[in-house]
Design a protein around this motif. Structure first.
Motif, PDB file in Angstrom:
ATOM      1  N   ALA A  31       5.580  10.276   1.396  1.00 48.67           N
ATOM      2  CA  ALA A  31       4.477   9.907   0.501  1.00 48.67           C
ATOM      3  C   ALA A  31       4.117   8.425   0.614  1.00 48.67           C
ATOM      4  CB  ALA A  31       4.825  10.269  -0.940  1.00 48.67           C
ATOM      5  N   ILE A  32       5.119   7.556   0.778  1.00 50.36           N
ATOM      6  CA  ILE A  32       4.844   6.121   0.896  1.00 50.36           C
ATOM      7  C   ILE A  32       4.143   5.821   2.215  1.00 50.36           C
ATOM      8  CG2 ILE A  32       5.886   3.817   1.074  1.00 50.36           C
ATOM      9  CD1 ILE A  32       8.006   4.780  -0.932  1.00 50.36           C
ATOM     10  N   ASP A  33       4.617   6.411   3.313  1.00 53.18           N
ATOM     11  CA  ASP A  33       3.951   6.227   4.613  1.00 53.18           C
ATOM     12  C   ASP A  33       2.486   6.654   4.531  1.00 53.18           C
ATOM     13  OD1 ASP A  33       6.266   5.327   5.924  1.00 53.18           O
ATOM     14  OD2 ASP A  33       6.810   7.353   6.592  1.00 53.18           O
ATOM     15  N   LEU A  34       2.248   7.798   3.951  1.00 50.18           N
ATOM     16  CA  LEU A  34       0.896   8.333   3.845  1.00 50.18           C
ATOM     17  C   LEU A  34       0.006   7.420   3.000  1.00 50.18           C
ATOM     18  CD1 LEU A  34      -0.864  10.643   4.760  1.00 50.18           C
ATOM     19  CD2 LEU A  34      -0.056  11.968   2.816  1.00 50.18           C
ATOM     20  N   ALA A  35       0.522   6.943   1.876  1.00 47.83           N
ATOM     21  CA  ALA A  35      -0.240   6.031   1.023  1.00 47.83           C
ATOM     22  C   ALA A  35      -0.512   4.712   1.754  1.00 47.83           C
ATOM     23  CB  ALA A  35       0.512   5.779  -0.277  1.00 47.83           C
ATOM     24  N   LEU A  36       0.480   4.234   2.499  1.00 44.79           N
ATOM     25  CA  LEU A  36       0.329   3.012   3.280  1.00 44.79           C
ATOM     26  C   LEU A  36      -0.768   3.172   4.326  1.00 44.79           C
ATOM     27  CD1 LEU A  36       1.212   0.211   4.299  1.00 44.79           C
ATOM     28  CD2 LEU A  36       3.085   1.325   5.495  1.00 44.79           C
ATOM     29  N   LEU A  37      -0.762   4.293   5.022  1.00 44.17           N
ATOM     30  CA  LEU A  37      -1.799   4.544   6.029  1.00 44.17           C
ATOM     31  C   LEU A  37      -3.184   4.593   5.405  1.00 44.17           C
ATOM     32  CD1 LEU A  37      -0.109   7.190   8.349  1.00 44.17           C
ATOM     33  CD2 LEU A  37      -0.627   4.799   8.872  1.00 44.17           C
ATOM     34  N   LYS A  38      -3.311   5.212   4.249  1.00 41.99           N
ATOM     35  CA  LYS A  38      -4.611   5.277   3.568  1.00 41.99           C
ATOM     36  C   LYS A  38      -5.129   3.881   3.254  1.00 41.99           C
ATOM     37  CE  LYS A  38      -4.020   9.892   1.625  1.00 41.99           C
ATOM     38  NZ  LYS A  38      -3.807  10.692   0.416  1.00 41.99           N
ATOM     39  N   ILE A  39      -4.236   3.010   2.810  1.00 44.00           N
ATOM     40  CA  ILE A  39      -4.632   1.632   2.509  1.00 44.00           C
ATOM     41  C   ILE A  39      -5.059   0.910   3.784  1.00 44.00           C
ATOM     42  CG2 ILE A  39      -3.807  -0.617   1.691  1.00 44.00           C
ATOM     43  CD1 ILE A  39      -1.930   1.025  -0.224  1.00 44.00           C
ATOM     44  N   LEU A  40      -4.282   1.057   4.859  1.00 45.68           N
ATOM     45  CA  LEU A  40      -4.606   0.377   6.119  1.00 45.68           C
ATOM     46  C   LEU A  40      -5.921   0.871   6.718  1.00 45.68           C
ATOM     47  CD1 LEU A  40      -1.107   0.143   7.824  1.00 45.68           C
ATOM     48  CD2 LEU A  40      -2.457  -1.729   6.830  1.00 45.68           C
ATOM     49  N   VAL A  41      -6.174   2.166   6.610  1.00 50.31           N
ATOM     50  CA  VAL A  41      -7.431   2.704   7.135  1.00 50.31           C
ATOM     51  C   VAL A  41      -8.609   2.150   6.342  1.00 50.31           C
ATOM     52  CG1 VAL A  41      -8.804   4.819   7.359  1.00 50.31           C
ATOM     53  CG2 VAL A  41      -6.460   4.760   8.204  1.00 50.31           C
ATOM     54  N   ALA A  42      -8.429   2.016   5.035  1.00 48.74           N
ATOM     55  CA  ALA A  42      -9.500   1.484   4.190  1.00 48.74           C
ATOM     56  C   ALA A  42      -9.701  -0.010   4.430  1.00 48.74           C
ATOM     57  CB  ALA A  42      -9.189   1.744   2.716  1.00 48.74           C
ATOM     58  N   ASP A  43      -8.597  -0.755   4.667  1.00 52.46           N
ATOM     59  CA  ASP A  43      -8.691  -2.203   4.865  1.00 52.46           C
ATOM     60  C   ASP A  43      -7.492  -2.673   5.678  1.00 52.46           C
ATOM     61  OD1 ASP A  43      -9.037  -4.946   4.790  1.00 52.46           O
ATOM     62  OD2 ASP A  43      -8.697  -5.132   2.635  1.00 52.46           O
ATOM     63  N   CYS A  44      -7.652  -2.752   6.983  1.00 53.62           N
ATOM     64  CA  CYS A  44      -6.532  -3.145   7.846  1.00 53.62           C
ATOM     65  C   CYS A  44      -6.183  -4.621   7.676  1.00 53.62           C
ATOM     66  CB  CYS A  44      -6.826  -2.815   9.309  1.00 53.62           C
ATOM     67  SG  CYS A  44      -8.092  -3.843  10.064  1.00 53.62           S
ATOM     68  N   ARG A  45      -6.997  -5.366   6.960  1.00 51.64           N
ATOM     69  CA  ARG A  45      -6.713  -6.781   6.726  1.00 51.64           C
ATOM     70  C   ARG A  45      -5.934  -7.020   5.432  1.00 51.64           C
ATOM     71  NH1 ARG A  45     -12.106 -10.080   8.018  1.00 51.64           N
ATOM     72  NH2 ARG A  45     -10.725 -11.665   7.201  1.00 51.64           N
ATOM     73  N   ALA A  46      -5.621  -5.967   4.702  1.00 50.63           N
ATOM     74  CA  ALA A  46      -4.849  -6.127   3.468  1.00 50.63           C
ATOM     75  C   ALA A  46      -3.487  -6.716   3.808  1.00 50.63           C
ATOM     76  CB  ALA A  46      -4.685  -4.779   2.766  1.00 50.63           C
ATOM     77  N   SER A  47      -3.043  -7.664   3.002  1.00 50.68           N
ATOM     78  CA  SER A  47      -1.741  -8.295   3.250  1.00 50.68           C
ATOM     79  C   SER A  47      -0.625  -7.357   2.807  1.00 50.68           C
ATOM     80  CB  SER A  47      -1.638  -9.615   2.485  1.00 50.68           C
ATOM     81  OG  SER A  47      -1.518  -9.373   1.097  1.00 50.68           O
ATOM     82  N   GLN A  48       0.558  -7.608   3.331  1.00 53.43           N
ATOM     83  CA  GLN A  48       1.713  -6.805   2.934  1.00 53.43           C
ATOM     84  C   GLN A  48       1.976  -6.961   1.437  1.00 53.43           C
ATOM     85  OE1 GLN A  48       5.091  -7.544   5.491  1.00 53.43           O
ATOM     86  NE2 GLN A  48       3.941  -6.987   7.323  1.00 53.43           N
ATOM     87  N   ARG A  49       1.727  -8.131   0.905  1.00 58.16           N
ATOM     88  CA  ARG A  49       1.915  -8.364  -0.524  1.00 58.16           C
ATOM     89  C   ARG A  49       0.922  -7.529  -1.337  1.00 58.16           C
ATOM     90  NH1 ARG A  49       2.697 -14.508  -1.568  1.00 58.16           N
ATOM     91  NH2 ARG A  49       4.346 -14.083  -0.095  1.00 58.16           N
ATOM     92  N   GLN A  50      -0.343  -7.473  -0.895  1.00 58.12           N
ATOM     93  CA  GLN A  50      -1.349  -6.661  -1.594  1.00 58.12           C
ATOM     94  C   GLN A  50      -0.976  -5.180  -1.540  1.00 58.12           C
ATOM     95  OE1 GLN A  50      -4.616  -8.092   0.805  1.00 58.12           O
ATOM     96  NE2 GLN A  50      -5.604  -9.036  -0.989  1.00 58.12           N
ATOM     97  N   ALA A  78       1.993  -3.894  -1.099  1.00 64.20           N
ATOM     98  CA  ALA A  78       3.187  -3.678  -1.913  1.00 64.20           C
ATOM     99  C   ALA A  78       2.820  -3.510  -3.383  1.00 64.20           C
ATOM    100  CB  ALA A  78       4.160  -4.841  -1.730  1.00 64.20           C
ATOM    101  N   ALA A  79       1.890  -4.332  -3.857  1.00 67.94           N
ATOM    102  CA  ALA A  79       1.477  -4.245  -5.260  1.00 67.94           C
ATOM    103  C   ALA A  79       0.818  -2.899  -5.555  1.00 67.94           C
ATOM    104  CB  ALA A  79       0.532  -5.392  -5.604  1.00 67.94           C
ATOM    105  N   ILE A  80       0.001  -2.426  -4.640  1.00 68.90           N
ATOM    106  CA  ILE A  80      -0.675  -1.136  -4.826  1.00 68.90           C
ATOM    107  C   ILE A  80       0.337   0.004  -4.829  1.00 68.90           C
ATOM    108  CG2 ILE A  80      -2.300   0.506  -3.785  1.00 68.90           C
ATOM    109  CD1 ILE A  80      -3.808  -2.002  -2.670  1.00 68.90           C
ATOM    110  N   LEU A  81       1.315  -0.067  -3.917  1.00 71.89           N
ATOM    111  CA  LEU A  81       2.290   1.017  -3.770  1.00 71.89           C
ATOM    112  C   LEU A  81       3.448   0.930  -4.769  1.00 71.89           C
ATOM    113  CD1 LEU A  81       2.596   1.247   0.132  1.00 71.89           C
ATOM    114  CD2 LEU A  81       1.246   2.691  -1.405  1.00 71.89           C
ATOM    115  N   GLY A  82       3.616  -0.238  -5.369  1.00 69.68           N
ATOM    116  CA  GLY A  82       4.728  -0.412  -6.290  1.00 69.68           C
ATOM    117  C   GLY A  82       6.065  -0.540  -5.586  1.00 69.68           C
ATOM    118  N   VAL A  83       6.051  -1.147  -4.396  1.00 69.63           N
ATOM    119  CA  VAL A  83       7.279  -1.397  -3.635  1.00 69.63           C
ATOM    120  C   VAL A  83       7.293  -2.874  -3.261  1.00 69.63           C
ATOM    121  CG1 VAL A  83       7.412   0.968  -2.740  1.00 69.63           C
ATOM    122  CG2 VAL A  83       6.239  -0.788  -1.403  1.00 69.63           C
ATOM    123  N   SER A  84       8.356  -3.339  -2.640  1.00 71.34           N
ATOM    124  CA  SER A  84       8.447  -4.746  -2.243  1.00 71.34           C
ATOM    125  C   SER A  84       7.677  -5.004  -0.941  1.00 71.34           C
ATOM    126  CB  SER A  84       9.910  -5.150  -2.065  1.00 71.34           C
ATOM    127  OG  SER A  84      10.447  -4.529  -0.911  1.00 71.34           O
TER     128      SER A  84
END
Length: 180
Positions: free
Chosen positions: A27-46, A48-54
């Motif tokens: 589920a985390i991988d899938l959510a991460l991919l959705k974020i990257l597809v929407a905005d590949c320039r999102a920072s790891q910190r951004q 992480a905040a969306i996913l609720g992980v570090s």
């Protein structure tokens, strides 16, 4: 180049993209991919905040997805028509009997204007998508480059007259996936 094997398709696997083993997404991988597809320039910190992980968890997940070939790159999408390459052209190509289709594919792939080279089933052998500035450039490419590739027996040229806006292809498929 005449094929030195029994089949003109014997070397296609040498130039074609290799098949990949499916990768199990949680589920985390899938959510991460959705974020990257929407905005590949999102920072790891951004992310992480969306996913609720570090942020380190995001970094580790991204690295693993890259290592396993799920994420193959991060790039800008260019609207080629805005910079002068507005004419989309499709070429269907039939190889001459006995010619090495892989060599034809490689020769076509080397042309700067070619976006895609696909081996297809049916009455033709290859379907090519390319972009050119205008008819004059298309004519030059066909006469001076494409038709000089050994083994091309016949081509058909199809000009695009209208296209749909660029589709965010991956986003639609990601919504169909379920975590493994």
């Amino acid at each position: 180049m005449i094929a030195d094997d029994h089949s003109s398709l014997a070397r296609v696997q040498d130039v074609a993209a290799p098949p990949r083993e499916p990768y199990a997404l949680d589920a985390i991988d899938l959510a991460l991919l959705k974020i990257l597809v929407a905005d590949c320039r999102a920072s790891q910190r951004q992310i992480a905040a969306i996913l609720g992980v570090s942020a380190p968890t995001v970094g580790e997940r991204m690295a693993r997805l890259e290592r396993n070939g799920v994420v193959t790159g991060y790039r800008a999408q260019v609207d080629w028509s805005v910079v002068g390459y507005g004419q989309v052209v499709f070429l269907s190509i039939e190889a001459a009997p006995g010619y090495d289709v892989a060599a034809i594919m490689a020769g076509l792939w080397d042309l700067a204007e070619v976006e895609d080279v696909t081996l297809v089933t049916g009455e033709l052998d290859l379907l090519i998508r390319m972009r050119v500035r205008d008819y004059g450039e298309l004519r030059t490419i066909l006469m001076e480059q494409v038709w000089r590739i050994p083994g091309i027996q016949r081509t058909a040229t199809l000009l695009s007259v209208a296209e749909m806006p660029a589709k965010d292809f991956g986003a639609g498929l990601l919504h169909k996936l379920e975590p493994s």
